[in-house]
Design an enzyme around this catalytic site. Structure first.
Site, PDB file in Angstrom:
ATOM      1  N   ASP A  98       0.783  -1.237   0.000  1.00 37.43           N
ATOM      2  CA  ASP A  98       0.000   0.000   0.000  1.00 37.43           C
ATOM      3  C   ASP A  98       0.815   1.286   0.000  1.00 37.43           C
ATOM      4  OD1 ASP A  98       1.051  -0.139   2.549  1.00 37.43           O
ATOM      5  OD2 ASP A  98      -0.824  -0.775   3.474  1.00 37.43           O
ATOM      6  N   GLU A 120      -0.302  -9.147  -0.810  1.00 36.06           N
ATOM      7  CA  GLU A 120      -0.873  -8.593   0.428  1.00 36.06           C
ATOM      8  C   GLU A 120      -2.102  -7.734   0.097  1.00 36.06           C
ATOM      9  OE1 GLU A 120       0.889  -5.598   3.339  1.00 36.06           O
ATOM     10  OE2 GLU A 120       1.512  -7.460   4.274  1.00 36.06           O
ATOM     11  N   GLU A 134      -1.980   5.108   2.960  1.00 32.58           N
ATOM     12  CA  GLU A 134      -1.949   3.676   2.626  1.00 32.58           C
ATOM     13  C   GLU A 134      -3.331   3.075   2.342  1.00 32.58           C
ATOM     14  OE1 GLU A 134      -0.219   5.031   5.114  1.00 32.58           O
ATOM     15  OE2 GLU A 134       1.889   4.485   4.808  1.00 32.58           O
ATOM     16  N   HIS A 210       6.669   5.306  14.065  1.00 27.68           N
ATOM     17  CA  HIS A 210       7.024   6.197  12.950  1.00 27.68           C
ATOM     18  C   HIS A 210       5.840   6.695  12.146  1.00 27.68           C
ATOM     19  CE1 HIS A 210       6.419   2.477  10.707  1.00 27.68           C
ATOM     20  NE2 HIS A 210       6.318   3.204   9.626  1.00 27.68           N
ATOM     21  N   ARG A 212       2.898   8.391  10.218  1.00 25.74           N
ATOM     22  CA  ARG A 212       2.528   9.779   9.967  1.00 25.74           C
ATOM     23  C   ARG A 212       1.371  10.245  10.871  1.00 25.74           C
ATOM     24  NH1 ARG A 212       3.349  12.529   4.756  1.00 25.74           N
ATOM     25  NH2 ARG A 212       4.520  10.729   4.093  1.00 25.74           N
ATOM     26  N   HIS A 243      13.324   5.422  13.602  1.00 25.09           N
ATOM     27  CA  HIS A 243      13.169   5.671  12.173  1.00 25.09           C
ATOM     28  C   HIS A 243      14.021   6.880  11.809  1.00 25.09           C
ATOM     29  CE1 HIS A 243      10.642   5.636   8.469  1.00 25.09           C
ATOM     30  NE2 HIS A 243      10.478   4.382   8.818  1.00 25.09           N
TER      31      HIS A 243
HETATM   32  N1  UDP Z   1      12.247  -3.449  10.678  1.00 29.43           N
HETATM   33  C1  UDP Z   1      13.631  -3.531  10.513  1.00 29.43           C
HETATM   34  N2  UDP Z   1      14.443  -2.735  11.294  1.00 29.43           N
HETATM   35  C2  UDP Z   1      13.940  -1.838  12.191  1.00 29.43           C
HETATM   36  C3  UDP Z   1      12.527  -1.746  12.337  1.00 29.43           C
HETATM   37  C4  UDP Z   1      11.720  -2.561  11.550  1.00 29.43           C
HETATM   38  O1  UDP Z   1      14.123  -4.323   9.701  1.00 29.43           O
HETATM   39  O2  UDP Z   1      14.731  -1.151  12.860  1.00 29.43           O
HETATM   40  C5  UDP Z   1      11.388  -4.303   9.823  1.00 29.43           C
HETATM   41  C6  UDP Z   1      10.338  -5.121  10.543  1.00 29.43           C
HETATM   42  O3  UDP Z   1      10.807  -6.397  10.861  1.00 29.43           O
HETATM   43  C7  UDP Z   1       9.198  -5.194   9.524  1.00 29.43           C
HETATM   44  C8  UDP Z   1       9.347  -3.940   8.727  1.00 29.43           C
HETATM   45  O4  UDP Z   1      10.655  -3.449   8.971  1.00 29.43           O
HETATM   46  O5  UDP Z   1       9.342  -6.280   8.643  1.00 29.43           O
HETATM   47  C9  UDP Z   1       8.311  -2.944   9.200  1.00 29.43           C
HETATM   48  O6  UDP Z   1       8.569  -1.754   8.657  1.00 29.43           O
HETATM   49  P1  UDP Z   1       7.831  -0.429   9.047  1.00 29.43           P
HETATM   50  O7  UDP Z   1       7.434  -0.463  10.474  1.00 29.43           O
HETATM   51  O8  UDP Z   1       8.725   0.652   8.565  1.00 29.43           O
HETATM   52  O9  UDP Z   1       6.580  -0.404   8.072  1.00 29.43           O
HETATM   53  P2  UDP Z   1       5.107  -0.987   8.108  1.00 29.43           P
HETATM   54  O10 UDP Z   1       5.156  -2.442   8.347  1.00 29.43           O
HETATM   55  O11 UDP Z   1       4.362  -0.231   9.140  1.00 29.43           O
HETATM   56  O12 UDP Z   1       4.594  -0.682   6.723  1.00 29.43           O
END
Ligand code: UDP
Length: 374
Positions: A98, A120, A134, A210, A212, A243
């Protein structure tokens, strides 16, 4: 039969984590020619994931630049992916999830009249503004996709509510495929400081924040709750891989002044370290989406720092608790899990609803099947 040319387009860290294991399966399959286009909507965080999985994109649009808006990214992805499609003429374009890369990659495929496979597919909160952008990105992508790879039954049901009925496949989430390939109980962290942490005698809370929608007041409340948690509970330490966003970093530094010995503010971790840290920690507090899927597979309770979630199956299964963004609520839920063993065990032993780690081979079979029947 000639090979099916599959172009996978992705650009952020979470997309890469969830698409790289699929690319590896596509690459090994001799019925398929796999091509990767990285948009690099994230740069550094994307590259470390590409390295880990040893994926080498044939195309790299390198769209990230400082201070750009969603519209800037969208323009670059749309025109960039359009060019790539014209050059390599794929049979199908795969996008994930997304992000702005997802929607604009899908649009570029649509304008070139190429079938789109949406990995997904079917996550919804029902609120077009949350998460932003998203929810709109995934809805609009779903409307023009040809094949929909959904992780769960309820994702499929969301698509059906939008009158999408054809070619929906329940595959499980590819994030579990990724996770199971990197977690190892003997893992030694690349980030050396993590090797000295006493995971046995302390309750280590892993924090990520992180989103928004949480910038500003909600984030202040989240940090205040975390501060209260470590102040009240002597055996609790928090690790916060921050982040890259400077707004979040500034606020974290300010909010955690004086408790730096209990709350470790560290750089974002590369995925293998992060996955293994999830496996070793006691509890996770997060506003991330992907982590809500990963943690249950590792038996770790998750407190979600948001008012809604597009992952209701984790809440129903009992692996995830939606805490909202009010300081008192967040503190109370976390404090209970720290001090009430029964409440903790109930969450830690709930069943992971996101799959068995075989989502990628399933997706590949569905793609091959689609072209057989065409
Ligand atoms: N992740 C990572 N290092 C970090 C924090 C998160 O590799 O320091 C990984 C986590 O395992 C997951 C993904 O990043 O697979 C999640 O990313 P994020 O939270 O940025 O995005 P969202 O899932 O909310 O789209």
């Amino acid at each position: 039969m000639s090979k099916i040319k599959v172009l996978s387009v992705f650009g952020t860290r979470p997309e890469a984590i969830k698409m790289c294991p699929l690319v590896k399966v596509l690459e090994k399959d001799d019925r398929i020619e796999s091509i990767v286009c990285a948009t690099a909507q994230h740069r550094e965080m994307l590259d470390t994931v590409l390295d880990i999985f040893d994926v080498k994109p044939q195309y790299d649009l390198n769209v990230m630049s400082h201070g750009q808006t969603i519209v800037d990214v969208s323009n670059k992805v749309l025109t960039g992916v359009d060019k790539v499609i014209k050059e390599c003429n794929p049979d199908i374009v795969l996008v994930h999830g997304d992000t702005s890369t997802t929607l604009n990659g899908a649009l570029a495929a649509f304008y070139n009249q190429k079938p789109i496979g949406h990995v997904e597919a079917g996550l919804r909160t029902g609120d077009i503004y949350s998460p932003f952008p998203e929810e709109a990105n995934r809805k609009l992508t779903g409307a023009i996709a040809t094949l929909h790879f959904s992780a769960t039954e309820s994702n499929k049901a969301n698509l059906e509510k939008e009158n999408i009925h054809k070619n929906i496949y329940i595959t499980g989430n590819t994030v579990i495929d990724a996770l199971l390939s990197v977690v190892d109980k003997n893992h030694k962290f690349d980030d050396k400081n993590l090797n000295h942490i006493d995971f046995e005698n302390n309750k280590i809370v892993l924090l990520t924040a992180h989103r928004r929608e949480n910038w500003g007041e909600p984030m202040k409340d989240i940090f205040a709750a975390v501060r209260e948690l470590v102040t009240k509970n002597e055996d609790v330490n928090v690790i916060f891989p921050m982040h890259k966003n400077p707004l979040i970093r500034e606020l974290a530094n300010e909010s955690f002044k004086g408790v730096e010995d209990k709350i470790y503010l560290i750089e974002p971790l590369e995925y293998v370290d992060f996955a293994n840290l999830m496996a070793k920690c006691y509890l996770i507090m997060t506003d991330s989406g992907g982590i809500q899927e990963e943690a249950p597979a590792l038996g770790k309770p998750v407190i979600v720092l948001r008012t809604e979630t597009e992952r209701p199956e984790a809440v129903e299964a009992g692996t995830v608790k939606l805490a909202g963004i009010k300081k008192e609520d967040i503190f109370n839920i976390a404090d209970e899990l720290i001090n009430d063993e029964e409440a903790y065990n109930k969450m830690a032993h709930a069943v992971n609803p996101y799959g068995d780690g075989k989502a990628c081979p399933r997706i590949v079979e569905h793609i091959v099947e689609y072209f057989k029947n065409k």
